[in-house]
Design a protein around this motif. Structure first.
Motif, PDB file in Angstrom:
ATOM      1  N   LYS A  45     -14.344  26.848  72.122  1.00  0.00           N
ATOM      2  CA  LYS A  45     -14.600  25.442  72.434  1.00  0.00           C
ATOM      3  C   LYS A  45     -15.875  24.919  71.775  1.00  0.00           C
ATOM      4  O   LYS A  45     -16.677  25.672  71.222  1.00  0.00           O
ATOM      5  CB  LYS A  45     -14.686  25.258  73.947  1.00  0.00           C
ATOM      6  CG  LYS A  45     -15.910  25.901  74.567  1.00  0.00           C
ATOM      7  CD  LYS A  45     -15.990  25.551  76.034  1.00  0.00           C
ATOM      8  CE  LYS A  45     -17.341  25.976  76.598  1.00  0.00           C
ATOM      9  NZ  LYS A  45     -17.547  25.513  77.956  1.00  0.00           N
ATOM     10  N   VAL A  46     -16.057  23.607  71.860  1.00  0.00           N
ATOM     11  CA  VAL A  46     -17.219  22.944  71.276  1.00  0.00           C
ATOM     12  C   VAL A  46     -18.508  23.517  71.874  1.00  0.00           C
ATOM     13  O   VAL A  46     -18.592  23.771  73.072  1.00  0.00           O
ATOM     14  CB  VAL A  46     -17.140  21.423  71.519  1.00  0.00           C
ATOM     15  CG1 VAL A  46     -18.399  20.734  71.006  1.00  0.00           C
ATOM     16  CG2 VAL A  46     -15.899  20.847  70.839  1.00  0.00           C
ATOM     17  N   ARG A  47     -19.500  23.723  71.014  1.00  0.00           N
ATOM     18  CA  ARG A  47     -20.813  24.263  71.403  1.00  0.00           C
ATOM     19  C   ARG A  47     -20.670  25.602  72.135  1.00  0.00           C
ATOM     20  O   ARG A  47     -21.349  25.867  73.122  1.00  0.00           O
ATOM     21  CB  ARG A  47     -21.579  23.255  72.267  1.00  0.00           C
ATOM     22  CG  ARG A  47     -21.924  21.968  71.536  1.00  0.00           C
ATOM     23  CD  ARG A  47     -22.813  21.070  72.372  1.00  0.00           C
ATOM     24  NE  ARG A  47     -22.151  20.627  73.593  1.00  0.00           N
ATOM     25  CZ  ARG A  47     -21.321  19.600  73.660  1.00  0.00           C
ATOM     26  NH1 ARG A  47     -21.031  18.912  72.571  1.00  0.00           N
ATOM     27  NH2 ARG A  47     -20.770  19.250  74.805  1.00  0.00           N
ATOM     28  N   SER A  48     -19.792  26.452  71.628  1.00  0.00           N
ATOM     29  CA  SER A  48     -19.511  27.721  72.293  1.00  0.00           C
ATOM     30  C   SER A  48     -20.530  28.806  71.976  1.00  0.00           C
ATOM     31  O   SER A  48     -20.598  29.815  72.677  1.00  0.00           O
ATOM     32  CB  SER A  48     -18.113  28.206  71.915  1.00  0.00           C
ATOM     33  OG  SER A  48     -17.953  28.219  70.507  1.00  0.00           O
ATOM     34  N   PHE A  49     -21.344  28.610  70.926  1.00  0.00           N
ATOM     35  CA  PHE A  49     -22.381  29.575  70.573  1.00  0.00           C
ATOM     36  C   PHE A  49     -23.753  28.931  70.720  1.00  0.00           C
ATOM     37  O   PHE A  49     -23.963  27.795  70.304  1.00  0.00           O
ATOM     38  CB  PHE A  49     -22.201  30.070  69.136  1.00  0.00           C
ATOM     39  CG  PHE A  49     -20.993  30.944  68.944  1.00  0.00           C
ATOM     40  CD1 PHE A  49     -21.080  32.314  69.129  1.00  0.00           C
ATOM     41  CD2 PHE A  49     -19.770  30.393  68.591  1.00  0.00           C
ATOM     42  CE1 PHE A  49     -19.967  33.124  68.960  1.00  0.00           C
ATOM     43  CE2 PHE A  49     -18.650  31.189  68.424  1.00  0.00           C
ATOM     44  CZ  PHE A  49     -18.749  32.560  68.608  1.00  0.00           C
ATOM     45  N   HIS A  50     -24.675  29.681  71.312  1.00  0.00           N
ATOM     46  CA  HIS A  50     -26.042  29.205  71.487  1.00  0.00           C
ATOM     47  C   HIS A  50     -26.994  30.169  70.791  1.00  0.00           C
ATOM     48  O   HIS A  50     -27.082  31.341  71.179  1.00  0.00           O
ATOM     49  CB  HIS A  50     -26.401  29.115  72.971  1.00  0.00           C
ATOM     50  CG  HIS A  50     -25.721  28.005  73.693  1.00  0.00           C
ATOM     51  ND1 HIS A  50     -26.088  27.591  74.946  1.00  0.00           N
ATOM     52  CD2 HIS A  50     -24.685  27.200  73.335  1.00  0.00           C
ATOM     53  CE1 HIS A  50     -25.317  26.587  75.338  1.00  0.00           C
ATOM     54  NE2 HIS A  50     -24.450  26.345  74.374  1.00  0.00           N
ATOM     55  N   SER A 188     -16.544  30.141  86.134  1.00  0.00           N
ATOM     56  CA  SER A 188     -15.559  29.191  86.643  1.00  0.00           C
ATOM     57  C   SER A 188     -14.462  29.915  87.422  1.00  0.00           C
ATOM     58  O   SER A 188     -14.445  31.145  87.514  1.00  0.00           O
ATOM     59  CB  SER A 188     -14.929  28.422  85.478  1.00  0.00           C
ATOM     60  OG  SER A 188     -14.027  29.256  84.760  1.00  0.00           O
ATOM     61  N   ASP A 189     -13.541  29.136  87.964  1.00  0.00           N
ATOM     62  CA  ASP A 189     -12.362  29.696  88.625  1.00  0.00           C
ATOM     63  C   ASP A 189     -11.152  29.681  87.695  1.00  0.00           C
ATOM     64  O   ASP A 189     -10.042  30.001  88.113  1.00  0.00           O
ATOM     65  CB  ASP A 189     -12.027  28.889  89.886  1.00  0.00           C
ATOM     66  CG  ASP A 189     -13.091  29.050  90.963  1.00  0.00           C
ATOM     67  OD1 ASP A 189     -13.566  30.176  91.151  1.00  0.00           O
ATOM     68  OD2 ASP A 189     -13.447  28.041  91.600  1.00  0.00           O
ATOM     69  N   SER A 190     -11.373  29.304  86.447  1.00  0.00           N
ATOM     70  CA  SER A 190     -10.272  29.165  85.498  1.00  0.00           C
ATOM     71  C   SER A 190      -9.614  30.512  85.199  1.00  0.00           C
ATOM     72  O   SER A 190     -10.275  31.554  85.154  1.00  0.00           O
ATOM     73  CB  SER A 190     -10.785  28.557  84.190  1.00  0.00           C
ATOM     74  OG  SER A 190      -9.762  28.539  83.205  1.00  0.00           O
ATOM     75  N   THR A 191      -8.304  30.473  85.007  1.00  0.00           N
ATOM     76  CA  THR A 191      -7.564  31.669  84.599  1.00  0.00           C
ATOM     77  C   THR A 191      -7.148  31.580  83.131  1.00  0.00           C
ATOM     78  O   THR A 191      -6.493  32.483  82.620  1.00  0.00           O
ATOM     79  CB  THR A 191      -6.309  31.852  85.470  1.00  0.00           C
ATOM     80  OG1 THR A 191      -5.489  30.678  85.369  1.00  0.00           O
ATOM     81  CG2 THR A 191      -6.693  32.082  86.925  1.00  0.00           C
ATOM     82  N   LYS A 192      -7.526  30.493  82.470  1.00  0.00           N
ATOM     83  CA  LYS A 192      -7.203  30.310  81.053  1.00  0.00           C
ATOM     84  C   LYS A 192      -8.353  30.839  80.211  1.00  0.00           C
ATOM     85  O   LYS A 192      -9.394  30.206  80.062  1.00  0.00           O
ATOM     86  CB  LYS A 192      -6.957  28.835  80.747  1.00  0.00           C
ATOM     87  CG  LYS A 192      -6.512  28.588  79.309  1.00  0.00           C
ATOM     88  CD  LYS A 192      -6.233  27.111  79.056  1.00  0.00           C
ATOM     89  CE  LYS A 192      -5.788  26.883  77.616  1.00  0.00           C
ATOM     90  NZ  LYS A 192      -5.517  25.445  77.343  1.00  0.00           N
ATOM     91  N   GLU A 193      -8.165  32.036  79.660  1.00  0.00           N
ATOM     92  CA  GLU A 193      -9.232  32.681  78.897  1.00  0.00           C
ATOM     93  C   GLU A 193      -9.546  31.924  77.612  1.00  0.00           C
ATOM     94  O   GLU A 193      -8.651  31.373  76.973  1.00  0.00           O
ATOM     95  CB  GLU A 193      -8.822  34.107  78.511  1.00  0.00           C
ATOM     96  CG  GLU A 193      -8.934  35.127  79.603  1.00  0.00           C
ATOM     97  CD  GLU A 193      -8.832  36.542  79.055  1.00  0.00           C
ATOM     98  OE1 GLU A 193      -9.028  36.727  77.831  1.00  0.00           O
ATOM     99  OE2 GLU A 193      -8.558  37.459  79.839  1.00  0.00           O
ATOM    100  N   TYR A 202     -13.241  42.383  82.113  1.00  0.00           N
ATOM    101  CA  TYR A 202     -14.130  41.755  83.084  1.00  0.00           C
ATOM    102  C   TYR A 202     -13.466  41.673  84.454  1.00  0.00           C
ATOM    103  O   TYR A 202     -12.248  41.831  84.603  1.00  0.00           O
ATOM    104  CB  TYR A 202     -14.520  40.346  82.622  1.00  0.00           C
ATOM    105  CG  TYR A 202     -13.344  39.406  82.497  1.00  0.00           C
ATOM    106  CD1 TYR A 202     -12.892  38.656  83.586  1.00  0.00           C
ATOM    107  CD2 TYR A 202     -12.671  39.269  81.279  1.00  0.00           C
ATOM    108  CE1 TYR A 202     -11.805  37.811  83.473  1.00  0.00           C
ATOM    109  CE2 TYR A 202     -11.583  38.420  81.158  1.00  0.00           C
ATOM    110  CZ  TYR A 202     -11.157  37.692  82.258  1.00  0.00           C
ATOM    111  OH  TYR A 202     -10.072  36.860  82.147  1.00  0.00           O
ATOM    112  N   GLN A 203     -14.293  41.413  85.444  1.00  0.00           N
ATOM    113  CA  GLN A 203     -13.786  41.159  86.791  1.00  0.00           C
ATOM    114  C   GLN A 203     -14.747  40.231  87.515  1.00  0.00           C
ATOM    115  O   GLN A 203     -15.962  40.440  87.498  1.00  0.00           O
ATOM    116  CB  GLN A 203     -13.628  42.459  87.587  1.00  0.00           C
ATOM    117  CG  GLN A 203     -13.019  42.232  88.968  1.00  0.00           C
ATOM    118  CD  GLN A 203     -12.566  43.520  89.625  1.00  0.00           C
ATOM    119  OE1 GLN A 203     -11.962  44.383  88.990  1.00  0.00           O
ATOM    120  NE2 GLN A 203     -12.867  43.660  90.905  1.00  0.00           N
TER     121      GLN A 203
END
Length: 312
Positions: A45-50, A188-193, A202-203
């Motif tokens: 996604k946008v700005r995914s690397f810092h 987040s609670d997202s399940t979309k990796e 991960y867990q």
């Protein structure tokens, strides 16, 4: 998602005060004017690397380069713990009640504070897996540092290919960086990796009361999966008493394990645990340019175990 913070074992405010004093003295290097440069690459996604651009890392040593600024150069006696290759003289962060570990300030910091937790046994090695006592010491310290506005992360760079720069076994602790493809998803609670180009295991902690022993057990399960992926990719076996090169990062909310094949793409493009999560600390803008030229997504795929890749 609900969870309880682990019970505190250390005074977090006192640790921060000690860290600030060490920074002011010049013994600990922290660049107060460091800045974050955001970047987007590949299918993430946008700005995914810092990128954390900080002068504090300019003189940071590696396993192949000695520390040029020894404690003796700071007027301190160079007396290492037997078996250790880390000089802790003057960097101690107060009294520790742990019989197995102790806290020091990291000398080369890209966060405030940036701490290291070392085993009291200087012969414990960074290529060994974490064990129950490692988690017990780190888990309690997390509670001391976490507060209502800030969560901390513990990370471990296992083995030379995992990005470690010293052999004495240690984990690092710092405030959890804001943003990045992995942190945003795991928090987040997202399940979309996100479309991570490498294998990661991960867990999230769903239980309302997670103990250090449970986190340790979860780590071992994830490490087993990471080891199988590493062996399938490299065609190698893990030497007795060691773990496959890997990174670990955990907060009071989640834990992630990432198998590693290489520490760096070249001299100016290497990462540790946080780097594999999209948080890359660099000393110069040239390093950022080098990363962008190489391609961040492709580089992390090369450093980790590429998804869908067999023996190379």
């Amino acid at each position: 998602m609900t969870y309880d913070r682990p019970a505190p074992t250390t005074d977090g405010s006192a640790l921060l005060s000690t860290f600030d004093a060490l920074t002011k003295s010049g013994l600990v290097l922290y660049d107060e004017s460091q800045k974050v440069v955001e970047h987007t690459d590949g299918d993430l996604k946008v700005r995914s690397f810092h990128f954390v651009l900080t002068k504090a890392l300019i003189k940071k040593p590696t396993l192949s380069t000695p520390d040029q600024s020894s404690a003796s150069g700071n007027g301190l006696s160079k007396q290492l713990t037997p078996g250790s290759d880390i000089d802790t003289n003057g960097f101690e962060m107060g009294h520790s009640e742990s019989s197995t570990h102790f806290l020091i300030a990291n000398k080369f910091c890209f966060s405030r504070p940036h701490l290291m937790m070392l085993t009291r046994n200087g012969y414990c090695r960074q290529y060994e897996p974490l064990n129950k006592t490692d988690f017990e010491a780190a888990w309690g310290t997390l509670a001391s540092l976490n507060d209502a506005t800030k969560d901390y992360v513990v990370f471990f760079n296992c083995g030379k290919d995992g990005g470690c720069s010293r052999l004495h076994k240690h984990v690092q602790l710092m405030p959890l960086p804001v943003g990045g493809f992995a942190v945003d998803y795991l928090n987040s609670d997202s399940t979309k990796e996100p479309k991570v180009p490498f294998e990661w295991f991960y867990q999230r902690f769903q239980d309302s009361a997670v103990s250090a022993s449970k986190v340790a057990g979860t780590y071992l399960n994830l490490l087993q999966q990471a080891t199988e992926a590493w062996k399938a990719s490299t065609g190698k076996d893990v030497p007795d008493g060691q773990a496959c090169p890997h990174n670990v990062a955990f907060t009071s909310r989640w834990i992630v394990v990432i198998p590693r094949r290489k520490a760096a793409v070249n001299k100016e493009a290497g990462v540790n645990s946080l780097g594999m999560l999209g948080i890359i600390a660099v000393a110069t803008e040239k390093e950022i340019e080098n990363w962008v030229k190489l391609g961040l997504t492709n580089s992390l795929s090369e450093l980790g175990v590429s998804r869908g890749v067999g023996v190379i």
